[in-house]
Every structure is written in structure tokens, then in C-alpha cells.
Design a protein around this motif. Sequence first.
Motif, mmCIF file in Angstrom:
data_model
loop_
_atom_site.group_PDB
_atom_site.id
_atom_site.type_symbol
_atom_site.label_atom_id
_atom_site.label_comp_id
_atom_site.label_asym_id
_atom_site.label_seq_id
_atom_site.Cartn_x
_atom_site.Cartn_y
_atom_site.Cartn_z
ATOM 1 N N ALA A 107 6.143 -24.745 -10.277
ATOM 2 C CA ALA A 107 7.667 -25.512 -10.344
ATOM 3 C C ALA A 107 8.704 -24.380 -10.648
ATOM 4 C CB ALA A 107 7.829 -26.144 -11.497
ATOM 5 N N ILE A 108 8.282 -23.141 -11.400
ATOM 6 C CA ILE A 108 9.546 -22.079 -11.593
ATOM 7 C C ILE A 108 9.298 -21.106 -10.798
ATOM 8 C CG2 ILE A 108 10.254 -20.873 -13.558
ATOM 9 C CD1 ILE A 108 10.596 -23.757 -14.082
ATOM 10 N N GLY A 109 10.097 -20.806 -9.756
ATOM 11 C CA GLY A 109 10.007 -19.675 -8.686
ATOM 12 C C GLY A 109 10.902 -18.468 -9.207
ATOM 13 N N GLU A 110 10.644 -17.467 -8.470
ATOM 14 C CA GLU A 110 11.026 -16.135 -8.699
ATOM 15 C C GLU A 110 11.956 -15.854 -7.796
ATOM 16 O OE1 GLU A 110 8.984 -11.875 -7.823
ATOM 17 O OE2 GLU A 110 7.911 -13.101 -9.128
ATOM 18 N N VAL A 111 13.332 -15.738 -8.285
ATOM 19 C CA VAL A 111 14.692 -15.613 -7.420
ATOM 20 C C VAL A 111 15.140 -13.869 -7.647
ATOM 21 C CG1 VAL A 111 16.952 -16.326 -7.184
ATOM 22 C CG2 VAL A 111 15.461 -17.955 -8.086
ATOM 23 N N PRO A 112 14.984 -13.324 -6.694
ATOM 24 C CA PRO A 112 15.212 -11.990 -6.695
ATOM 25 C C PRO A 112 17.014 -11.726 -6.635
ATOM 26 C CG PRO A 112 14.778 -12.601 -4.239
ATOM 27 C CD PRO A 112 14.559 -14.002 -5.325
ATOM 28 N N MET A 113 17.302 -11.857 -7.835
ATOM 29 C CA MET A 113 18.865 -11.969 -8.298
ATOM 30 C C MET A 113 19.382 -10.729 -7.737
ATOM 31 S SD MET A 113 20.129 -14.586 -9.176
ATOM 32 C CE MET A 113 19.623 -16.258 -9.716
ATOM 33 N N ASP A 114 18.612 -9.567 -7.652
ATOM 34 C CA ASP A 114 19.175 -8.403 -7.108
ATOM 35 C C ASP A 114 19.680 -8.711 -5.739
ATOM 36 O OD1 ASP A 114 16.652 -8.600 -6.301
ATOM 37 O OD2 ASP A 114 16.187 -6.613 -6.342
ATOM 38 N N ALA A 115 19.036 -9.081 -5.002
ATOM 39 C CA ALA A 115 19.302 -9.457 -3.408
ATOM 40 C C ALA A 115 20.458 -10.604 -3.456
ATOM 41 C CB ALA A 115 18.208 -9.945 -2.708
ATOM 42 N N VAL A 116 20.229 -11.408 -4.452
ATOM 43 C CA VAL A 116 21.546 -12.663 -4.430
ATOM 44 C C VAL A 116 22.689 -12.042 -4.547
ATOM 45 C CG1 VAL A 116 22.318 -14.585 -5.554
ATOM 46 C CG2 VAL A 116 19.803 -14.556 -5.047
ATOM 47 N N VAL A 117 22.675 -10.992 -5.561
ATOM 48 C CA VAL A 117 24.291 -10.443 -5.843
ATOM 49 C C VAL A 117 24.546 -9.566 -4.894
ATOM 50 C CG1 VAL A 117 23.497 -8.907 -7.829
ATOM 51 C CG2 VAL A 117 25.552 -9.738 -7.682
ATOM 52 N N ALA A 118 23.804 -8.696 -4.400
ATOM 53 C CA ALA A 118 24.200 -7.455 -3.441
ATOM 54 C C ALA A 118 24.483 -8.160 -2.170
ATOM 55 C CB ALA A 118 23.254 -6.450 -3.486
ATOM 56 N N GLY A 119 23.872 -9.091 -1.676
ATOM 57 C CA GLY A 119 24.114 -9.910 -0.354
ATOM 58 C C GLY A 119 24.895 -10.841 -0.262
ATOM 59 N N GLU A 120 25.538 -11.512 -1.532
ATOM 60 C CA GLU A 120 26.204 -12.807 -1.799
ATOM 61 C C GLU A 120 25.269 -14.058 -0.991
ATOM 62 O OE1 GLU A 120 30.333 -12.361 -0.564
ATOM 63 O OE2 GLU A 120 30.678 -11.451 -2.489
ATOM 64 N N LEU A 121 24.213 -13.822 -1.635
ATOM 65 C CA LEU A 121 23.451 -14.914 -1.049
ATOM 66 C C LEU A 121 23.740 -16.260 -1.665
ATOM 67 C CD1 LEU A 121 19.954 -13.046 -0.951
ATOM 68 C CD2 LEU A 121 21.802 -13.289 0.950
ATOM 69 N N GLU A 122 23.523 -17.414 -1.012
ATOM 70 C CA GLU A 122 23.607 -18.939 -1.488
ATOM 71 C C GLU A 122 22.481 -19.528 -1.820
ATOM 72 O OE1 GLU A 122 26.521 -21.354 0.066
ATOM 73 O OE2 GLU A 122 27.277 -20.056 1.329
ATOM 74 N N ILE A 123 22.050 -19.981 -2.927
ATOM 75 C CA ILE A 123 20.980 -20.620 -3.194
ATOM 76 C C ILE A 123 21.307 -22.070 -3.238
ATOM 77 C CG2 ILE A 123 18.989 -20.712 -4.767
ATOM 78 C CD1 ILE A 123 19.285 -18.184 -3.494
ATOM 79 N N LEU A 124 20.569 -22.992 -2.418
ATOM 80 C CA LEU A 124 20.873 -24.472 -2.548
ATOM 81 C C LEU A 124 19.597 -25.371 -2.546
ATOM 82 C CD1 LEU A 124 23.186 -23.901 0.500
ATOM 83 C CD2 LEU A 124 24.232 -24.799 -1.592
ATOM 84 N N GLY A 125 19.762 -26.255 -3.016
ATOM 85 C CA GLY A 125 18.449 -27.386 -3.056
ATOM 86 C C GLY A 125 19.130 -28.681 -2.079
ATOM 87 N N SER A 126 18.040 -29.133 -1.610
ATOM 88 C CA SER A 126 18.268 -30.372 -0.715
ATOM 89 C C SER A 126 17.377 -31.384 -1.035
ATOM 90 C CB SER A 126 18.074 -29.958 0.671
ATOM 91 O OG SER A 126 18.805 -30.646 1.534
ATOM 92 N N HIS A 127 17.637 -32.744 -1.482
ATOM 93 C CA HIS A 127 16.760 -33.525 -2.009
ATOM 94 C C HIS A 127 17.031 -34.927 -1.066
ATOM 95 C CE1 HIS A 127 15.432 -36.396 -5.492
ATOM 96 N NE2 HIS A 127 14.547 -35.462 -5.329
#
Length: 342
Positions: A268-288
Motif C-alpha cells: 500500500a505505501i510506495g516509495e516516491v523518489p522525491m529527489d527526482a520529483v523536485v529536480a525534474g518537476e514531475l507530476e504524481i497523479l492517481g486515477s481511479h
Amino acid sequence: MRAVLFDRFGETPRVETVEAPAAAPGGVVVRVEATGLCRSDWHGWMGHDDGISLPHVPGHELAGVIESVGSGVQRWHVGDRVTVPFICACGRCEQCAQGNQQVCDNQEQPGFTHWGSFAEFVAIAEADVNLIALPDDLDFVSAAALGCRFATAYRAVMSQGRVQPGEWVAVHGCGGVGLSAIMIAVAAGAGVVAVDVSPAALALAEGLGAVPISGTGDVASAVKEATDGGAHLSLDAYGSRLTSANSIRSLRKRGRHVQVGLMLADQAIGEVPMDAVVAGELEILGSHGMAAHEYPAMLDAIVSGRIDPRILVGRTIGLDEAPRALAELDASAHPGMTVIEP
Ligand SMILES: [Zn+2]
Ligand SMILES: [Zn+2]
């Protein structure tokens, strides 16, 4: 009616005769003509979903014909050919008022919150909010294949993922959702790379136009190499700590990750590489899932032949074969979707 029933989680279900449901006020009963077998059914049967009470009938990807109509239903009649989103909405809450029935605050899911469609009949609440009319030339098996995985993939790629022609899309996990996402992304004009550990699943992905990448080893590097620097859009269509992290690490700068595979139990609890998220301005989205009102655009694309869910169906089986198919789903030797015809 005949239904696939289990009394204990993880114990092989059996086909039994049980009382058929009645239509509630505002609801209908649908005679099930086809119903998809999905990994979510397997999770429910294993006890990973705490909304299920026993004994239980699984099944949530259904298409059929309205058998009876409850009081107050305005738009539907006995004999109408219909399908439903697997998330049935209330039509009254804040999310529903904004058109986001896929995250309704009071949602019901057939096969989870009440008995589902591995049966001859299933009850659906709030028919005017949730039912979708099937086009005349869409058969029941294809419609059942849409119900959860195809519609979920459609929203994940088109609405949440905002795919553009010429982009690179990475799809991690080539089960029902993943193969659907590949087909939809290819039809949208994207280049697609597909990741899975199963050679059989990768062969199906390749047949749909994706570049296959083995899910063993350094997946992110392999995707970046195949996509000239990383995917613009990457989907975890499987739902695990490993595949979600691989998906995020597969992105190029400003890329979008869409989590579409359910993250359950110890994953249930994933590992998000926040270093890559901030450095690359990534978007993390859910779809349900996908709301009923979003179906017409998808159905138009299917009827016009641009996408064809039927080719994702690996096999059709009868109700008597369903208990074994459910129990063996996790180690399934049947790539593609299995659809039950009760
Ligand atoms: Zn499903
Ligand atoms: Zn609602």
C-alpha cells in the motif's frame, strides 16, 4: 439464481443456487450476460479488501440486460442493454456534484460492497447516475472487458495522463489495465514502451505496438534508453512498490506518473523518489475508474474501430469454471482478460 460464492477468504469458491436480488428504489437488477475476471476480484477473495462481508459473490465488470426496474428510475427500462462503471456513485455528494463520480464519497462497488456479477443477476443502485447504454453493435463480452480495466486505462491515459501525439508513454505491468493502456496510447499517437516480467505478456504488448522491455533488471535505465531520455507519461498499471518506483524513475523531466494499479496490503505505501520529483518537476497523479458520463467518448472510439477491447480478451468461460479461474488468477497461465458468460 446461480452464483459463485465463497464463505471464507482464500477458500476455493463454489457455484451455488442463491436468492436473486430485487431492484431497490432508484436501482435496477441486471441479467448478467458477460462479466470480466479481474485482479481486484482476486484481491477481494484473498481478504485484501476490508469492505467485503461473508458469504460473498465477487464480480464487478459486467454487461447485460435490465431485468427489473425499481421505483423512481427515470431513464431506464426492462430490456435495455447496459454496462456500469465498477464504482457506482450516489449522485448527491460533493464529488458527484463536480462530475467526479469515480471518487464519490458514498460509492458502492458491486462485488465488494455488495454481491457482484459472478451470478445470473446483479443489483445496481442509483441507475440514473450509473448505467451506461451499450451501442447496438457492441457485444456483451467486449462491453464486460470495458467495465473496469479498459475504462480505468482510458481515463488514466487520456484524462489524468493527458497524453499527446508524439509523446513517449511507458506502461509498467501488461495485465488487463496495462494492455488496455498500450492500445489507447498507441491510438492516441504516442510511442509506447511496455514493461513486464512475463514474456507472454510482453508478446501481447508488442502485438499492440509497444516496444517490449523486460521487468527484471534496471527498468528505469532501459526505459530511458528506449525513449531517448525518459517517458513523458508513465503508468504503473500493476500496483506494487517496485513498479510504482520504477514508473516514477522512468520519467523524463516534467513527466507525469499515473498510479492506476491498486496498491493493496503490504504494497500500500510506495516509495516516491522525491529527489527526482523536485529536480525534474514531475507530476504524481492517481486515477481511479471512470465516471459514467465519460463513457460516450470511449464508446465512440470503440464503435469507430480506433480501439478494440475485444482483442484483449484471452478467453471466455462459463460460471462453473469461474471458481478455479479466480483461485488461479495470481499464477494465471492465461494472458489477456478472462470473461465469464453466466
Ligand atoms: Zn476489475
Ligand atoms: Zn457521490
